[in-house]
Design a protein around this motif. Structure first.
Motif: not given
Ligand code: CA
Length: 227
Positions: A9-11, A53, A55, A102
């Motif tokens: 997950e990049d967030e 995730d 994106m 989400k």
């Molecule tokens: Ca993302």
């Protein structure tokens, strides 16, 4: 407990929240924000489940899922943004085990994670289970069960022991004395006719009931079970 969950997950706030939540529940965690590195780590390291995730920088979750499935059946739960219906469908088509939209409720996510890991483990156990197959009959020694054409066959303890001995020695002709020794024990004192009697019980419960020949007699020698 103690399964290792890989959070891709990049967030950062979401990743951090997932990590804290899972660790509080007793899971081990690893995190990754970059798609390409995540893909490499999934192949190199051992995880019990991947939260993926969609994106992500460099390689998106769909691509990761598709490529991972070519070589691994590690459980994957896709994390999609709200209302990304095509993503959900595509994710499952690519072999994800489940997906979550989400923002998600913690309890639901935990339930999905546990359910996915449990089903995965059951699948592995089932595929590793010992079984003996003769025509349409399957004998499961660990479960003490016999089915013919998917239907359970009720057997007494001795009938089961006799059938198991025959099946373990499929195609071999076993003498009455051999059978007596193996199934009834060395100290069994009695008539070898007891073997014939139990063979007839098995024939009526299996061969006759299902209209298919399993147990063969070799005159003057003994009995065998054959495909
Ligand atoms: Ca993302």
């Amino acid at each position: 407990m103690g399964e290792k969950i890989f959070i891709v997950e990049d967030e950062r706030p979401i990743s951090r929240l997932l990590q804290l939540t899972l660790e509080r529940e007793g899971f081990k965690t690893a995190t990754e924000m970059n798609g390409r590195r995540a893909f490499e780590r999934i192949l190199q390291e051992k995880y019990d489940l991947v939260l993926l995730d969609v994106m992500l920088p460099e390689m998106d979750g769909m691509e990761i899922c598709k490529r991972v499935r070519e070589v691994s059946d590690v459980p994957i739960i896709m994390l999609t943004a709200r209302d990304e219906i095509p993503d959900k469908v595509e994710g499952l088509d690519l072999g994800a085990n489940d997906y979550m939209t989400k923002p998600f409720a913690t309890e639901e996510l935990l339930a999905r994670i546990r359910g996915t890991i449990r089903r995965h483990n059951e699948k592995i156990r089932a595929s590793e289970e010992t079984r003996y197959v003769v025509k349409n009959m399957i004998l499961y020694p660990e479960r003490y069960e016999v089915t013919v054409k998917g239907e359970p066959v009720e057997l007494t303890h001795k009938e089961y022991a006799l059938l198991k001995y025959l099946v373990e020695n499929k195609r071999n002709v076993l003498s009455r004395d051999q059978i007596l020794q193996q199934v009834w024990g060395y100290d069994f004192i009695g008539d070898t006719n007891v073997v014939d009697v139990y063979i007839s019980y098995l024939r009526s419960k299996i061969d006759d009931r299902f209209g298919e020949k399993y147990i063969y007699t070799t005159r003057g020698v003994g009995y065998a079970i054959r495909d």
